[in-house]
Design a protein around this motif. Sequence first.
Motif, PDB file in Angstrom:
ATOM      1  N   PRO A 209       6.692  26.900  37.131  1.00 31.00           N
ATOM      2  CA  PRO A 209       5.698  26.770  36.075  1.00 31.00           C
ATOM      3  C   PRO A 209       4.687  27.930  36.083  1.00 31.00           C
ATOM      4  N   THR A 210       4.375  28.410  34.890  1.00 32.35           N
ATOM      5  CA  THR A 210       3.513  29.590  34.775  1.00 32.35           C
ATOM      6  C   THR A 210       2.023  29.280  34.911  1.00 32.35           C
ATOM      7  N   ASP A 211       1.637  28.013  34.884  1.00 30.58           N
ATOM      8  CA  ASP A 211       0.213  27.667  34.996  1.00 30.58           C
ATOM      9  C   ASP A 211      -0.239  27.500  36.447  1.00 30.58           C
ATOM     10  N   LEU A 212       0.666  27.728  37.400  1.00 32.72           N
ATOM     11  CA  LEU A 212       0.349  27.565  38.816  1.00 32.72           C
ATOM     12  C   LEU A 212       0.266  28.922  39.504  1.00 32.72           C
ATOM     13  N   LYS A 213      -0.377  28.926  40.679  1.00 36.16           N
ATOM     14  CA  LYS A 213      -0.382  30.102  41.547  1.00 36.16           C
ATOM     15  C   LYS A 213       0.446  29.757  42.778  1.00 36.16           C
ATOM     16  N   TYR A 214       1.076  30.771  43.374  1.00 33.68           N
ATOM     17  CA  TYR A 214       2.032  30.552  44.447  1.00 33.68           C
ATOM     18  C   TYR A 214       1.705  31.399  45.667  1.00 33.68           C
ATOM     19  N   ALA A 215       1.884  30.804  46.851  1.00 38.54           N
ATOM     20  CA  ALA A 215       1.731  31.523  48.111  1.00 38.54           C
ATOM     21  C   ALA A 215       3.101  32.046  48.543  1.00 38.54           C
ATOM     22  N   ALA A 216       3.118  33.115  49.307  1.00 35.63           N
ATOM     23  CA  ALA A 216       4.381  33.653  49.832  1.00 35.63           C
ATOM     24  C   ALA A 216       5.092  32.622  50.698  1.00 35.63           C
ATOM     25  N   SER A 217       4.343  31.681  51.276  1.00 39.59           N
ATOM     26  CA  SER A 217       4.913  30.625  52.118  1.00 39.59           C
ATOM     27  C   SER A 217       5.398  29.427  51.291  1.00 39.59           C
ATOM     28  N   HIS A 218       5.424  29.575  49.939  1.00 39.38           N
ATOM     29  CA  HIS A 218       6.057  28.646  48.994  1.00 39.38           C
ATOM     30  C   HIS A 218       5.222  27.441  48.580  1.00 39.38           C
ATOM     31  N   GLU A 219       3.931  27.417  48.885  1.00 45.05           N
ATOM     32  CA  GLU A 219       3.061  26.377  48.351  1.00 45.05           C
ATOM     33  C   GLU A 219       2.602  26.796  46.951  1.00 45.05           C
ATOM     34  N   TRP A 220       2.329  25.810  46.113  1.00 44.78           N
ATOM     35  CA  TRP A 220       1.738  26.100  44.812  1.00 44.78           C
ATOM     36  C   TRP A 220       0.366  25.450  44.722  1.00 44.78           C
ATOM     37  N   LEU A 221      -0.483  26.031  43.880  1.00 46.47           N
ATOM     38  CA  LEU A 221      -1.844  25.544  43.659  1.00 46.47           C
ATOM     39  C   LEU A 221      -2.076  25.470  42.162  1.00 46.47           C
ATOM     40  N   SER A 222      -2.469  24.288  41.689  1.00 47.84           N
ATOM     41  CA  SER A 222      -2.766  24.117  40.264  1.00 47.84           C
ATOM     42  C   SER A 222      -4.253  24.382  40.017  1.00 47.84           C
ATOM     43  N   PRO A 223      -4.626  24.594  38.753  1.00 53.47           N
ATOM     44  CA  PRO A 223      -6.040  24.825  38.443  1.00 53.47           C
ATOM     45  C   PRO A 223      -6.962  23.681  38.879  1.00 53.47           C
ATOM     46  N   ASP A 224      -6.421  22.440  38.968  1.00 55.45           N
ATOM     47  CA  ASP A 224      -7.260  21.306  39.380  1.00 55.45           C
ATOM     48  C   ASP A 224      -7.261  21.080  40.891  1.00 55.45           C
ATOM     49  N   GLY A 225      -6.604  21.972  41.653  1.00 57.13           N
ATOM     50  CA  GLY A 225      -6.615  21.874  43.104  1.00 57.13           C
ATOM     51  C   GLY A 225      -5.454  21.104  43.714  1.00 57.13           C
ATOM     52  N   THR A 226      -4.499  20.671  42.894  1.00 52.74           N
ATOM     53  CA  THR A 226      -3.324  19.985  43.416  1.00 52.74           C
ATOM     54  C   THR A 226      -2.419  21.003  44.105  1.00 52.74           C
ATOM     55  N   VAL A 227      -1.830  20.592  45.237  1.00 51.54           N
ATOM     56  CA  VAL A 227      -0.979  21.469  46.039  1.00 51.54           C
ATOM     57  C   VAL A 227       0.366  20.788  46.295  1.00 51.54           C
ATOM     58  N   GLY A 228       1.421  21.583  46.261  1.00 56.19           N
ATOM     59  CA  GLY A 228       2.752  21.101  46.592  1.00 56.19           C
ATOM     60  C   GLY A 228       3.603  22.263  47.058  1.00 56.19           C
ATOM     61  N   ILE A 229       4.899  22.021  47.204  1.00 56.68           N
ATOM     62  CA  ILE A 229       5.802  23.129  47.533  1.00 56.68           C
ATOM     63  C   ILE A 229       6.654  23.427  46.301  1.00 56.68           C
ATOM     64  N   SER A 230       7.089  24.651  46.207  1.00 61.77           N
ATOM     65  CA  SER A 230       7.827  25.101  45.028  1.00 61.77           C
ATOM     66  C   SER A 230       9.227  24.504  44.952  1.00 61.77           C
ATOM     67  N   ASP A 231       9.788  24.588  43.766  1.00 58.32           N
ATOM     68  CA  ASP A 231      11.169  24.171  43.552  1.00 58.32           C
ATOM     69  C   ASP A 231      12.099  24.977  44.455  1.00 58.32           C
ATOM     70  N   PHE A 232      11.841  26.268  44.592  1.00 58.05           N
ATOM     71  CA  PHE A 232      12.635  27.120  45.481  1.00 58.05           C
ATOM     72  C   PHE A 232      12.583  26.590  46.912  1.00 58.05           C
ATOM     73  N   ALA A 233      11.380  26.238  47.380  1.00 62.39           N
ATOM     74  CA  ALA A 233      11.212  25.761  48.760  1.00 62.39           C
ATOM     75  C   ALA A 233      11.940  24.441  48.990  1.00 62.39           C
ATOM     76  N   GLN A 234      11.793  23.488  48.059  1.00 62.78           N
ATOM     77  CA  GLN A 234      12.462  22.199  48.268  1.00 62.78           C
ATOM     78  C   GLN A 234      13.963  22.372  48.248  1.00 62.78           C
ATOM     79  N   ASP A 235      14.463  23.307  47.440  1.00 64.06           N
ATOM     80  CA  ASP A 235      15.899  23.562  47.393  1.00 64.06           C
ATOM     81  C   ASP A 235      16.392  24.148  48.718  1.00 64.06           C
ATOM     82  N   GLN A 236      15.612  25.052  49.299  1.00 61.82           N
ATOM     83  CA  GLN A 236      15.976  25.660  50.576  1.00 61.82           C
ATOM     84  C   GLN A 236      15.932  24.646  51.717  1.00 61.82           C
ATOM     85  N   LEU A 237      14.982  23.707  51.657  1.00 67.73           N
ATOM     86  CA  LEU A 237      14.851  22.694  52.705  1.00 67.73           C
ATOM     87  C   LEU A 237      15.999  21.687  52.683  1.00 67.73           C
ATOM     88  N   GLY A 238      16.469  21.353  51.514  1.00 64.88           N
ATOM     89  CA  GLY A 238      17.448  20.278  51.397  1.00 64.88           C
ATOM     90  C   GLY A 238      16.730  18.944  51.276  1.00 64.88           C
TER      91      GLY A 238
END
Length: 120
Positions: free
Chosen positions: A4-33
């Motif tokens: 999603p283009t409205d989020l910011k991403y860390a090199a370690s695959h976490e994302w940050l939304s404008p409201d402060g919500t944090v999760g891991i990216s689709d790429f990261a969850q795919d790599q984890l299984g």
Amino acid sequence: MNTPTDLKYAASHEWLSPDGTVGISDFAQDQLGDVVYVELPEVGREVKAGETIAVVESVKTASDIYAPASGTITAVNDALGNAPELVNSGPYEDGWLFKLDVTEEGGELMDAAAYEAANN
């Protein structure tokens, strides 16, 4: 890869939304299984950008989650306790990890285009 283009991403695959919500990216969850357990931080905890704050365990490995910004934890996704697979099925929706009252963003956050370029 869904980025999603409205989020910011860390090199370690976490994302940050404008409201402060944090999760891991689709790429990261795919790599984890298949995610089988999520250890979340405590509400009220103050964190610094880059600090290890949570752990996501999958059938393949365990992965540390780092705070993409400094601030105070204001909420955690309690639904992950009974349904950690939400991280796989909806990493940007029901699979979010925690919310931060952000005091300062991490200096290395990328927009969606830069994140995708770094992971292709």
